[in-house]
Design an enzyme around this catalytic site. Structure first.
Site, PDB file in Angstrom:
ATOM      1  N   THR A  58      22.418  16.737   9.883  1.00  0.00           N
ATOM      2  CA  THR A  58      22.160  17.633  11.047  1.00  0.00           C
ATOM      3  C   THR A  58      23.035  18.761  10.852  1.00  0.00           C
ATOM      4  O   THR A  58      22.649  20.013  11.150  1.00  0.00           O
ATOM      5  CB  THR A  58      22.476  16.838  12.328  1.00  0.00           C
ATOM      6  N   VAL A  59      24.339  18.567  10.639  1.00  0.00           N
ATOM      7  CA  VAL A  59      25.217  19.660  10.593  1.00  0.00           C
ATOM      8  C   VAL A  59      25.187  20.570   9.420  1.00  0.00           C
ATOM      9  O   VAL A  59      25.193  21.753   9.311  1.00  0.00           O
ATOM     10  CB  VAL A  59      26.925  19.155  10.658  1.00  0.00           C
ATOM     11  N   GLY A  66      33.814  20.202  18.221  1.00  0.00           N
ATOM     12  CA  GLY A  66      32.446  20.558  17.709  1.00  0.00           C
ATOM     13  C   GLY A  66      32.395  22.165  17.404  1.00  0.00           C
ATOM     14  O   GLY A  66      32.858  22.642  16.723  1.00  0.00           O
ATOM     15  N   ILE A 114      33.421  24.442  19.684  1.00  0.00           N
ATOM     16  CA  ILE A 114      34.360  25.055  20.499  1.00  0.00           C
ATOM     17  C   ILE A 114      35.694  25.457  19.420  1.00  0.00           C
ATOM     18  O   ILE A 114      36.092  24.627  18.568  1.00  0.00           O
ATOM     19  CB  ILE A 114      35.387  23.869  21.550  1.00  0.00           C
ATOM     20  N   GLY A 160      19.783  10.412  20.087  1.00  0.00           N
ATOM     21  CA  GLY A 160      20.472  10.827  18.893  1.00  0.00           C
ATOM     22  C   GLY A 160      22.048  11.163  19.251  1.00  0.00           C
ATOM     23  O   GLY A 160      22.608  11.819  18.281  1.00  0.00           O
ATOM     24  N   GLU A 189      25.458   6.703  17.725  1.00  0.00           N
ATOM     25  CA  GLU A 189      25.117   6.206  16.111  1.00  0.00           C
ATOM     26  C   GLU A 189      24.423   4.674  16.559  1.00  0.00           C
ATOM     27  O   GLU A 189      24.788   4.165  17.394  1.00  0.00           O
ATOM     28  CB  GLU A 189      26.388   5.895  15.461  1.00  0.00           C
ATOM     29  N   LYS A 211      40.550  12.999  17.128  1.00  0.00           N
ATOM     30  CA  LYS A 211      40.301  14.481  17.441  1.00  0.00           C
ATOM     31  C   LYS A 211      41.922  14.749  17.989  1.00  0.00           C
ATOM     32  O   LYS A 211      42.325  15.893  17.987  1.00  0.00           O
ATOM     33  CB  LYS A 211      39.203  14.665  18.588  1.00  0.00           C
ATOM     34  N   GLY A 245      26.398  18.504  18.114  1.00  0.00           N
ATOM     35  CA  GLY A 245      25.384  19.036  17.780  1.00  0.00           C
ATOM     36  C   GLY A 245      25.258  19.767  16.596  1.00  0.00           C
ATOM     37  O   GLY A 245      26.366  20.518  16.191  1.00  0.00           O
TER      38      GLY A 245
END
Ligand code: HSE
Length: 367
Positions: A10-11, A117, A119, A170, A173, A188, A285
């Site tokens: 996705t990324v 993500g 930010i 989605g 996981e 994080k 995302g």
């Protein structure tokens, strides 16, 4: 500058699309196990080919996991290539070593996408740390659990159904452990605390309580208290000591944190002189995270220094002075404690858990 992209999920796909049409950087090779005839660039399953390619200036790693990502990024740096990664697990596990290696090799290592993500949290934090003494960082840094807690608060849906919904959408996981047990948020927090305090803290020293044991009756009790629960990370530095923990936290319903819903993240730093600064946005995302990867690549081209900090002092976590009130449910009995230390609250929850009792722990944020 030419980029080799490791990972086309996705990324990776979103990042690839974001680079199309740019004149300053282009993806010239993609590491992929399967053929991708739709891509006009080189597609290979042989990482050595990428390492040997002298035209590649940046290796972007968005594969996730420890291996082979660790081996690949070390080899890339040793070959003189800058590395941009979104891999919090890898950077947390090998923080000191990766920083040293980047310095030794004279390359940049950046990982803005690893926390928050889309930010620009880590870049803003490192910049703030160059301007002022950062005394605290804290926030919502996991989108999956924030989605779940928001949905459970709003609709009264039970945990299992909500998790299934999050998986179908989605967000969660197939194996949701890292998100729901707080480990993703803790990684994080490690990166945030390290950059904020010029420290190197160990993930496993940070007490962590997730949301997997939450029950509908907890939400009912919090509603009566006028509170909303968020999985919150917090680290503070006080007189050379670093406290840090990950814990569900009850915020007044009207507060900005309580109103951060869905997969949104909200994270705050406190500077000794300039006070609090907050950042909010999409914590996960493809496009948001891909944008952070892209911004790291642009920073590399512009010569920004490697991984934001040059000093990092090993620090043990000390939660003996951090205190607060806690909501503690053991079995079906819930109590709100008076002020106790974080260490004591986690110890009480652990004792109950080791006796086989279902337990949920949440800190009560003072108004
Ligand atoms: N699983 C992570 C989250 C993805 O839900 O926030 C982004 O790091």
């Amino acid at each position: 500058m030419n980029i080799a992209l490791l990972g086309f999920g996705t990324v990776g796909k979103a990042f690839y699309e974001l680079t199309l049409g740019r004149s300053d950087l282009r993806v010239t090779s993609v590491l992929s196990r399967r053929p991708r005839p739709e891509l006009p660039c080189t597609v290979t399953n042989d990482f050595d080919e990428i390492v040997r390619d002298r035209s590649v200036g940046i290796v972007v790693e968005v594969m996730g996991g420890l291996e082979p990502a660790y081996r690949y990024i070390c080899a890339a740096m040793r070959a003189g290539k800058h590395v941009v990664t979104a891999n919090k697990q890898l950077v947390c596990a090998h923080y000191d070593e990766l920083l040293e290696l980047a310095k030794e090799c004279g390359v940049s290592l950046r990982c803005t996408a690893a926390a928050g993500g889309g930010i620009p949290w880590l870049t803003s934090l490192s910049r703030a740390a160059r301007l002022d003494e950062i005394t605290a960082v804290g926030g919502i840094l996991n989108g999956t659990t924030n989605y779940m807690l928001s949905a459970m608060t709003a609709s009264g849906v039970d945990y299992t159904t909500c998790l299934r919904e999050a998986q179908a959408l989605g967000y969660a996981e197939a194996d949701p452990t890292a998100d729901v047990e707080g480990y993703d948020a803790r990684r994080k927090l490690v990166l945030s605390a390290n950059l904020a305090f010029g420290a190197s803290v160990r993930e496993e020293e940070i007490p962590c309580f997730g949301i997997s044991s939450v029950e509908e009756k907890d939400f009912a009790a919090w509603r009566e208290l006028g509170r909303v629960c968020k999985l919150f990370v917090r680290a503070e530095r006080h007189e050379g000591r670093v406290s840090a923990f990950v814990c569900p936290t009850l915020f007044p319903a009207a507060s900005p944190v309580a109103q951060t819903n869905g997969t949104g993240n909200l994270v705050t730093l406190r500077g000794a002189r300039f006070g609090e600064l907050s950042f909010s946005g999409a914590g996960a995302g493809g496009y948001p995270t891909g944008s952070s990867v892209l911004s790291d690549c642009v920073d590399v081209i512009e010569g920004c220094p490697s991984f934001y900090v040059s000093r990092h002092e090993a620090k043990h976590i000390d939660n003996s002075a951090a205190a607060g009130r806690f909501y503690l449910r053991m079995g079906s009995e819930a109590v709100c404690t008076g002020p106790i230390t974080v260490a004591e609250a986690f110890a009480r929850a652990e004792r109950a858990r080791s006796c086989g009792e279902p337990v949920f722990l949440a800190r009560i944020e003072e108004e």
